[in-house]
Every structure is written in structure tokens, then in C-alpha cells.
Enzyme design. Sequence first.
Site, PDB file in Angstrom:
ATOM      1  N   ASP A  53      94.600  15.109  89.103  1.00 53.61           N
ATOM      2  CA  ASP A  53      95.573  15.240  88.017  1.00 53.61           C
ATOM      3  C   ASP A  53      95.551  13.959  87.166  1.00 53.61           C
ATOM      4  O   ASP A  53      95.641  12.854  87.710  1.00 53.61           O
ATOM      5  CB  ASP A  53      96.960  15.440  88.645  1.00 53.61           C
ATOM      6  CG  ASP A  53      98.007  15.883  87.642  1.00 53.61           C
ATOM      7  OD1 ASP A  53      97.641  16.494  86.624  1.00 53.61           O
ATOM      8  OD2 ASP A  53      99.204  15.629  87.894  1.00 53.61           O
ATOM      9  N   HIS A  54      95.432  14.108  85.866  1.00 57.56           N
ATOM     10  CA  HIS A  54      95.465  12.971  84.930  1.00 57.56           C
ATOM     11  C   HIS A  54      94.474  11.850  85.287  1.00 57.56           C
ATOM     12  O   HIS A  54      94.864  10.680  85.389  1.00 57.56           O
ATOM     13  CB  HIS A  54      96.879  12.376  84.820  1.00 57.56           C
ATOM     14  CG  HIS A  54      97.853  13.319  84.186  1.00 57.56           C
ATOM     15  ND1 HIS A  54      97.859  13.601  82.842  1.00 57.56           N
ATOM     16  CD2 HIS A  54      98.833  14.070  84.732  1.00 57.56           C
ATOM     17  CE1 HIS A  54      98.812  14.481  82.588  1.00 57.56           C
ATOM     18  NE2 HIS A  54      99.414  14.795  83.711  1.00 57.56           N
TER      19      HIS A  54
ATOM     20  N   HIS B  30     106.761  15.606  80.976  1.00 57.80           N
ATOM     21  CA  HIS B  30     106.845  15.373  82.415  1.00 57.80           C
ATOM     22  C   HIS B  30     108.263  14.936  82.811  1.00 57.80           C
ATOM     23  O   HIS B  30     108.988  14.382  81.994  1.00 57.80           O
ATOM     24  CB  HIS B  30     105.853  14.284  82.839  1.00 57.80           C
ATOM     25  CG  HIS B  30     104.423  14.736  82.722  1.00 57.80           C
ATOM     26  ND1 HIS B  30     103.603  14.332  81.695  1.00 57.80           N
ATOM     27  CD2 HIS B  30     103.683  15.563  83.494  1.00 57.80           C
ATOM     28  CE1 HIS B  30     102.409  14.898  81.847  1.00 57.80           C
ATOM     29  NE2 HIS B  30     102.425  15.653  82.930  1.00 57.80           N
TER      30      HIS B  30
ATOM     31  N   ALA C   3     105.703  21.452  83.518  1.00 63.10           N
ATOM     32  CA  ALA C   3     106.240  22.814  83.536  1.00 63.10           C
ATOM     33  C   ALA C   3     107.276  23.057  84.631  1.00 63.10           C
ATOM     34  O   ALA C   3     107.580  24.202  84.958  1.00 63.10           O
ATOM     35  CB  ALA C   3     105.088  23.802  83.666  1.00 63.10           C
TER      36      ALA C   3
ATOM     37  N   ASN D  74     101.556  23.411  85.828  1.00 61.86           N
ATOM     38  CA  ASN D  74     101.700  22.221  86.686  1.00 61.86           C
ATOM     39  C   ASN D  74     103.149  21.984  87.108  1.00 61.86           C
ATOM     40  O   ASN D  74     104.039  21.923  86.250  1.00 61.86           O
ATOM     41  CB  ASN D  74     101.241  20.983  85.918  1.00 61.86           C
ATOM     42  CG  ASN D  74      99.734  20.885  85.826  1.00 61.86           C
ATOM     43  OD1 ASN D  74      99.011  21.819  86.153  1.00 61.86           O
ATOM     44  ND2 ASN D  74      99.257  19.740  85.388  1.00 61.86           N
TER      45      ASN D  74
ATOM     46  N   ASP E  83     105.452  19.424  89.588  1.00 62.42           N
ATOM     47  CA  ASP E  83     105.643  18.282  90.474  1.00 62.42           C
ATOM     48  C   ASP E  83     107.141  17.980  90.648  1.00 62.42           C
ATOM     49  O   ASP E  83     107.670  17.920  91.756  1.00 62.42           O
ATOM     50  CB  ASP E  83     104.920  17.048  89.910  1.00 62.42           C
ATOM     51  CG  ASP E  83     104.948  15.871  90.866  1.00 62.42           C
ATOM     52  OD1 ASP E  83     105.482  16.015  91.983  1.00 62.42           O
ATOM     53  OD2 ASP E  83     104.447  14.790  90.516  1.00 62.42           O
TER      54      ASP E  83
HETATM   55  O1  G3H Z   1     101.948  14.078  85.612  1.00 64.44           O
HETATM   56  C1  G3H Z   1     102.507  13.389  86.437  1.00 64.44           C
HETATM   57  C2  G3H Z   1     102.726  13.903  87.813  1.00 64.44           C
HETATM   58  O2  G3H Z   1     104.047  14.354  87.958  1.00 64.44           O
HETATM   59  C3  G3H Z   1     102.335  12.875  88.826  1.00 64.44           C
HETATM   60  O3  G3H Z   1     103.283  11.873  88.904  1.00 64.44           O
HETATM   61  O4  G3H Z   1     101.949   9.777  88.764  1.00 64.44           O
HETATM   62  O5  G3H Z   1     104.223   9.777  89.769  1.00 64.44           O
HETATM   63  O6  G3H Z   1     102.317  10.847  90.973  1.00 64.44           O
HETATM   64  P1  G3H Z   1     102.899  10.472  89.644  1.00 64.44           P
HETATM   65  P1  13P Z   2     106.587  18.230  85.914  1.00 62.98           P
HETATM   66  O1  13P Z   2     107.075  16.827  85.816  1.00 62.98           O
HETATM   67  O2  13P Z   2     107.298  19.116  84.929  1.00 62.98           O
HETATM   68  O3  13P Z   2     106.676  18.780  87.293  1.00 62.98           O
HETATM   69  O4  13P Z   2     105.042  18.253  85.486  1.00 62.98           O
HETATM   70  C1  13P Z   2     104.038  17.922  86.408  1.00 62.98           C
HETATM   71  C2  13P Z   2     102.701  17.753  85.786  1.00 62.98           C
HETATM   72  O5  13P Z   2     102.436  18.129  84.667  1.00 62.98           O
HETATM   73  C3  13P Z   2     101.676  17.092  86.605  1.00 62.98           C
HETATM   74  O6  13P Z   2     100.500  16.860  85.908  1.00 62.98           O
HETATM   75 ZN    ZN Z   3     100.739  16.381  83.858  1.00 65.41          ZN
END
Ligand code: G3H
Ligand code: 13P
Ligand code: ZN
Length: 307
Positions: free
Chosen positions: A82-83, A178, A211, A252, A254
Site C-alpha cells: 500500500d502506498h 484517509h 474508503a 481500501n 484501514d
Molecule cells: O493509507 C494509509 C493507510 O491507512 C496506512 O496507514 O501508514 O499509518 O500504516 P499507516
Molecule cells: P481509510 O483511512 O479510509 O481506512 O483508508 C485506507 C486506505 O486508503 C489505505 O490505503
Molecule cells: Zn490509501
Amino acid sequence: MPLTSPKEMFNAAYHGGYAIGAFNVNNMEIIQGIIQAGEAEKSPLILQVSAGARKYAGQNYIYKLMEAALEEADLPMVLHLDHGQTFEICRDVIEGGFTSVMIDGSHLPFEENIALTKQVVEYAHDRGVWVEAELGRLAGVEDEVSSEENVYTEPDEAVEFVERTGCDSLAIAIGTSHGAYKFKGEPKLDFERLDKITAMLPNFPLVLHGASSVLPEFVDMANQYGGKVADAKGVPEDFLRKAAKSGVCKINIDTDIRLAMTAVIRKFFQENPQEFDPRKYLGPARQAVKDMVQHKIKNVLGSSNRI
Ligand code: G3H
Ligand code: 13P
Ligand code: ZN
């Protein structure tokens, strides 16, 4: 069943008008909760790992947990980065066995985003790995990339970007962000823009980041038991259902996982201040992840019974 590519999953989702949930994983309980939900619903799954997750748990630990999960659960599963911020991170996870990567050049000027994405596509495709890219910017914090304001994806730029990079799927900005504070007033997404992008890129899978729905059930529970999660607001679930019918194949999530776990753990501690065995509170937290993910699969994403 070995880890799989999103290719078949997205093809079936695109034509079936549903989406595959991409859930962020950081530890064993989260992985187990998500997989139990996928098994209960007979749903394909994408488990995704951010830079923060790699730093917290270690890429190898997450990979080994996934191997254990694959031995136990008979489900098609993708392990996705992811990212991904750089070519080197994408290369490392591909070497580590991931079947899908995101190269996130959304913070770069258009031409630089194209050049970086192309570099990753060439490397990944030679090794049979799927590449998600991003065009447009989401407000809020994307790992180390932050953007003050949404810059929505321009449909003609999206077409040019996909043609020139050869990426396999594209994350677009249509108003999501996010985290737990997505909208100040009424939630609103630019569905007209989404429909236009979908029409201009037929049969091409789109991705919706940011999302989470920020479920009131968990926000209220967290606040009732000592939390301070004020004015949190997410993407309404019917918006996600609509997006899934309009070319969005990957959704997505999280924040909803974080909120579910935290709410349940807060409640547990308030009701059981004498307890100190982590299994006593991580067990209910894992169950909350399972129940929440199962709800998403069944009632929002529409990916139940698709395997
Ligand atoms: O896009 C972000 C995701 O929610 C991941 O978050 O970088 O804190 O693991 P994180
Ligand atoms: P949320 O913060 O809405 O759950 O999005 C997660 C996300 O896009 C991770 O790449
Ligand atoms: Zn994201």
C-alpha cells in the site's frame, strides 16, 4: 492455495458489479480477523501492507503470517504493498513475494509520476506482479505524503497516464480522504467524475482509497469508554456500493479496523480493570475485526460467495 494476482479477481468484480476489499494489516490479530471473515463469506481478499506496517511488524513477519494463513484458509488472497513511495520499496516487496504493488507518485508532477510508475511497471511485469498507480491527490495523510487539499483526478489525464505507464489499476481522487475525519459537512463524492473516468477507461479497474465508513457504532463505543474521537465522519456505505457498480474494483479500508479494535479494547479495559492478559482483550478485538469485515463483504462490497 498460493498468493494470487488481482487480475482474475478484478475481472470478475468489474463485470459482476462488486468490489474486493483491500484491508490494511499490521499484526496477527488483524490478519486472522480479516481472513476469518473472508472464509465465512467465501470472499476473495486483498491484504495490504503500508510502509508503517512494514516498519512496525517487519515485512518478513507479515509475509510469514500470510504463509500460515494460506496454509489454513482456502481463499484467493493477494498480498499488496500500500502506498509504495519509491521504486526500491516496490522492488524489495516484489522480491519478498508480494503479488501486487502500489507505486504512489501522486504527489509528483504528472510527468515525474509517469516516469516513476513506468519504471515500477517494467520491473513488476517482468516478474508477473500487478501494479496499482495513483493520479490525483487525497486530502489528509498518506503515509509520509500529505496533501492539504483534494486534487481530483482529471479524466483525460487518467487515460493518458494509463496508456503511457501501462499500470494495471488506478487509484483516483473523487473526494475521499484517509483517516477518520473525511468530511466537514455532508459527505459528498464526485460520482460524475467517476462515471466519466470509467467510461473513458472501459474494462479498467479503479481503486478507491480512504474508503472507511467510520462506523458510528465504534466511534460511539470508543467515546463512551474514555476515547476522544469527536466529529469523525466517513464515506457512507451506499456511496461505496454505488462506486463498486461503476468501475471501482478495489476498496481500501484501514481506519474502520483501527476503530473497531480500539473501541472494543477500551470497553474491555473499563469493564475489566483487573485484567492484564493481552489475549483477553486482543481476542475480542480480533472478533470485532472479523465481524466488521464480514459486514463489509456481505453488505457493502458484495464479494460474498465469489470463489
Ligand atoms: O493509507 C494509509 C493507510 O491507512 C496506512 O496507514 O501508514 O499509518 O500504516 P499507516
Ligand atoms: P481509510 O483511512 O479510509 O481506512 O483508508 C485506507 C486506505 O486508503 C489505505 O490505503
Ligand atoms: Zn490509501
